[in-house]
Design a protein around this motif. Structure first.
Motif, PDB file in Angstrom:
ATOM      1  N   ASP A 195     -15.622  11.450 -18.901  1.00  0.00           N
ATOM      2  CA  ASP A 195     -16.677  10.677 -19.560  1.00  0.00           C
ATOM      3  C   ASP A 195     -17.977  11.470 -19.630  1.00  0.00           C
ATOM      4  N   SER A 196     -18.305  12.167 -18.538  1.00  0.00           N
ATOM      5  CA  SER A 196     -19.527  12.965 -18.490  1.00  0.00           C
ATOM      6  C   SER A 196     -19.482  14.092 -19.514  1.00  0.00           C
ATOM      7  N   ARG A 197     -18.345  14.772 -19.593  1.00  0.00           N
ATOM      8  CA  ARG A 197     -18.200  15.875 -20.544  1.00  0.00           C
ATOM      9  C   ARG A 197     -18.226  15.371 -21.986  1.00  0.00           C
ATOM     10  N   ILE A 198     -17.588  14.223 -22.238  1.00  0.00           N
ATOM     11  CA  ILE A 198     -17.593  13.642 -23.579  1.00  0.00           C
ATOM     12  C   ILE A 198     -19.020  13.293 -24.008  1.00  0.00           C
ATOM     13  N   ALA A 199     -19.789  12.707 -23.086  1.00  0.00           N
ATOM     14  CA  ALA A 199     -21.183  12.363 -23.393  1.00  0.00           C
ATOM     15  C   ALA A 199     -21.995  13.621 -23.708  1.00  0.00           C
ATOM     16  N   GLU A 200     -21.734  14.681 -22.950  1.00  0.00           N
ATOM     17  CA  GLU A 200     -22.424  15.946 -23.190  1.00  0.00           C
ATOM     18  C   GLU A 200     -22.064  16.515 -24.560  1.00  0.00           C
ATOM     19  N   LEU A 201     -20.782  16.473 -24.894  1.00  0.00           N
ATOM     20  CA  LEU A 201     -20.328  17.001 -26.179  1.00  0.00           C
ATOM     21  C   LEU A 201     -20.864  16.177 -27.349  1.00  0.00           C
ATOM     22  N   LEU A 202     -20.939  14.865 -27.172  1.00  0.00           N
ATOM     23  CA  LEU A 202     -21.480  14.007 -28.227  1.00  0.00           C
ATOM     24  C   LEU A 202     -22.946  14.339 -28.497  1.00  0.00           C
ATOM     25  N   GLY A 203     -23.679  14.658 -27.440  1.00  0.00           N
ATOM     26  CA  GLY A 203     -25.071  15.060 -27.613  1.00  0.00           C
ATOM     27  C   GLY A 203     -25.170  16.359 -28.395  1.00  0.00           C
ATOM     28  N   GLU A 204     -24.300  17.319 -28.059  1.00  0.00           N
ATOM     29  CA  GLU A 204     -24.291  18.604 -28.772  1.00  0.00           C
ATOM     30  C   GLU A 204     -23.871  18.405 -30.225  1.00  0.00           C
ATOM     31  N   LEU A 205     -22.907  17.509 -30.446  1.00  0.00           N
ATOM     32  CA  LEU A 205     -22.452  17.230 -31.809  1.00  0.00           C
ATOM     33  C   LEU A 205     -23.577  16.613 -32.637  1.00  0.00           C
ATOM     34  N   HIS A 206     -24.343  15.710 -32.018  1.00  0.00           N
ATOM     35  CA  HIS A 206     -25.465  15.082 -32.715  1.00  0.00           C
ATOM     36  C   HIS A 206     -26.477  16.135 -33.168  1.00  0.00           C
ATOM     37  N   ARG A 220     -18.460  24.463 -38.602  1.00  0.00           N
ATOM     38  CA  ARG A 220     -17.322  24.903 -37.792  1.00  0.00           C
ATOM     39  C   ARG A 220     -17.579  24.639 -36.307  1.00  0.00           C
ATOM     40  N   ARG A 221     -18.804  24.878 -35.881  1.00  0.00           N
ATOM     41  CA  ARG A 221     -19.151  24.582 -34.484  1.00  0.00           C
ATOM     42  C   ARG A 221     -19.032  23.085 -34.208  1.00  0.00           C
ATOM     43  N   ALA A 222     -19.416  22.279 -35.196  1.00  0.00           N
ATOM     44  CA  ALA A 222     -19.291  20.822 -35.042  1.00  0.00           C
ATOM     45  C   ALA A 222     -17.819  20.412 -34.960  1.00  0.00           C
ATOM     46  N   LEU A 223     -16.974  21.041 -35.783  1.00  0.00           N
ATOM     47  CA  LEU A 223     -15.539  20.737 -35.750  1.00  0.00           C
ATOM     48  C   LEU A 223     -14.925  21.118 -34.405  1.00  0.00           C
ATOM     49  N   ASP A 224     -15.379  22.226 -33.821  1.00  0.00           N
ATOM     50  CA  ASP A 224     -14.891  22.615 -32.491  1.00  0.00           C
ATOM     51  C   ASP A 224     -15.259  21.565 -31.449  1.00  0.00           C
ATOM     52  N   LYS A 225     -16.474  21.036 -31.551  1.00  0.00           N
ATOM     53  CA  LYS A 225     -16.899  19.986 -30.618  1.00  0.00           C
ATOM     54  C   LYS A 225     -16.039  18.733 -30.795  1.00  0.00           C
ATOM     55  N   ILE A 226     -15.766  18.373 -32.060  1.00  0.00           N
ATOM     56  CA  ILE A 226     -14.949  17.188 -32.335  1.00  0.00           C
ATOM     57  C   ILE A 226     -13.548  17.367 -31.779  1.00  0.00           C
ATOM     58  N   ALA A 227     -12.970  18.559 -31.954  1.00  0.00           N
ATOM     59  CA  ALA A 227     -11.624  18.821 -31.432  1.00  0.00           C
ATOM     60  C   ALA A 227     -11.599  18.706 -29.914  1.00  0.00           C
ATOM     61  N   GLU A 228     -12.640  19.204 -29.251  1.00  0.00           N
ATOM     62  CA  GLU A 228     -12.700  19.113 -27.788  1.00  0.00           C
ATOM     63  C   GLU A 228     -12.855  17.663 -27.336  1.00  0.00           C
ATOM     64  N   ILE A 229     -13.666  16.910 -28.068  1.00  0.00           N
ATOM     65  CA  ILE A 229     -13.848  15.491 -27.734  1.00  0.00           C
ATOM     66  C   ILE A 229     -12.532  14.740 -27.878  1.00  0.00           C
ATOM     67  N   LYS A 230     -11.815  14.993 -28.981  1.00  0.00           N
ATOM     68  CA  LYS A 230     -10.531  14.322 -29.202  1.00  0.00           C
ATOM     69  C   LYS A 230      -9.527  14.666 -28.111  1.00  0.00           C
ATOM     70  N   SER A 231      -9.524  15.920 -27.685  1.00  0.00           N
ATOM     71  CA  SER A 231      -8.613  16.341 -26.616  1.00  0.00           C
ATOM     72  C   SER A 231      -8.946  15.634 -25.314  1.00  0.00           C
TER      73      SER A 231
END
Length: 309
Positions: free
Chosen positions: A7-18, A78-89
């Motif tokens: 959950d912590s990592r997902i929240a961090e990635l969502l911030g980076e994606l934003h 592309r960087r955003a897509l990488d973040k999305i792929a990591e979030i989905k995983s």
């Protein structure tokens, strides 16, 4: 703890994606003025009905700038897509962990109820196996969350993208899903969906677990008995060469099972989210094949065997 960490990592990635989404909009706004200049220059050329050296030089500069702007925006996307792929995983891992916790809780409740009823012995605890419905749901979710390969212009799909095989020296990592050829109870051999436990470079062999049964004895298999599953889906619109083609012989995961069977491609996917349509070998039908069935890209791999006559 694992769920909290995810959950912590997902929240961090969502911030980076934003932030990346905001950066994408900034790049697009920055390039808009140049695109307007290109349009206006073309309008002037049409009005004057001539292409002077001045306009030719000006357009060359404007298009060079537009290309650089587009590449900059593409890199951010592309960087955003990488973040999305990591979030989905991570979301998939979180769902699996939650399902396992739910199953363990249910089994513990049943164990306690059975103990109270006097039909449970601590010396012979009930075997813990994942309910088939839960397992099938997890496999479906895994197929849906497989990331889509999006290459740069002119870039070829990498190994393990769709139908592209793994490199000759590739070694699957622990936790990776593979098709594994094992001996069945009757002595025959079959291809099953398995999870890699480890790989011995000295023995050149894998240890894998049958995905269908928790706690089942592990299989020790040579590399030729292992086929890694795709790590990316293929976009049929941009990389059709990375897909299996009609009438090609493959191994496909039969729906609602964890076994791979020989099949012919009836129709490849037409869109990134589409499945393959396959014809499984089946002697109960006059032509030797089943009616078309859908199988996700993640669960279709090249067949190492020759086609039956």
């Amino acid at each position: 703890m694992a769920l909290v960490s995810a959950d912590s990592r997902i929240a961090e990635l969502l911030g980076e994606l934003h932030q990346l989404i905001k950066q994408t909009q900034e790049e697009r706004s920055r390039s808009e003025h140049n695109l307007v200049n290109i349009q206006k220059t073309h309008e002037r050329m049409q009005t004057e009905n001539k292409i002077s050296p001045y306009y030719r030089t000006k357009l060359r500069g404007l298009y060079t700038t537009a290309k650089a702007d587009a590449e900059a925006e593409c890199n951010v996307l592309r960087r955003a897509l990488d973040k999305i792929a990591e979030i989905k995983s991570l979301l998939e891992e979180r769902r699996i962990a939650a399902k396992i916790a739910e199953i363990k809780s249910l089994l513990e409740e049943r164990r306690i109820a059975a103990k109270i009823a006097g039909i449970y012995s601590e010396a012979e605890p009930p075997r813990k196996t994942m309910r088939r419905g839960v397992l099938m749901t997890l496999l479906q979710q895994s197929a849906m969350t497989l990331p889509l390969w999006i290459g740069k212009p002119g870039e070829k799909p990498p190994p393990l993208c769709g139908a592209v095989p793994a490199a000759g020296d590739y070694v699957a990592k622990p936790g990776d899903k593979v098709a594994a050829r094992v001996k069945a109870l009757e002595g025959d051999e079959q291809w099953i969906l398995a999870e890699v436990v480890s790989y011995s470079h000295a023995a050149n062999k894998y240890e894998v677990d049958d995905i269908d049964e928790e706690g089942k004895e592990r299989h020790t298999l040579s590399r030729r008995r292992i086929i890694p599953l795709p790590q990316w889906k293929t976009n049929p619109e941009t990389d059709p060469e990375a897909l299996f083609h009609k009438d090609q012989l493959v191994l496909a995961l039969y729906p609602q099972t964890t076994c791979f069977y020989r099949a012919l491609i009836h129709a490849p996917p037409q869109r990134p989210q589409d499945d393959y349509s396959v014809l499984f070998e089946d002697t109960s039908y006059a032509d030797g094949y089943s009616p078309p069935l859908n199988v996700a890209q993640r669960y279709v791999v090249a067949c190492k065997e020759t086609k039956k006559k």
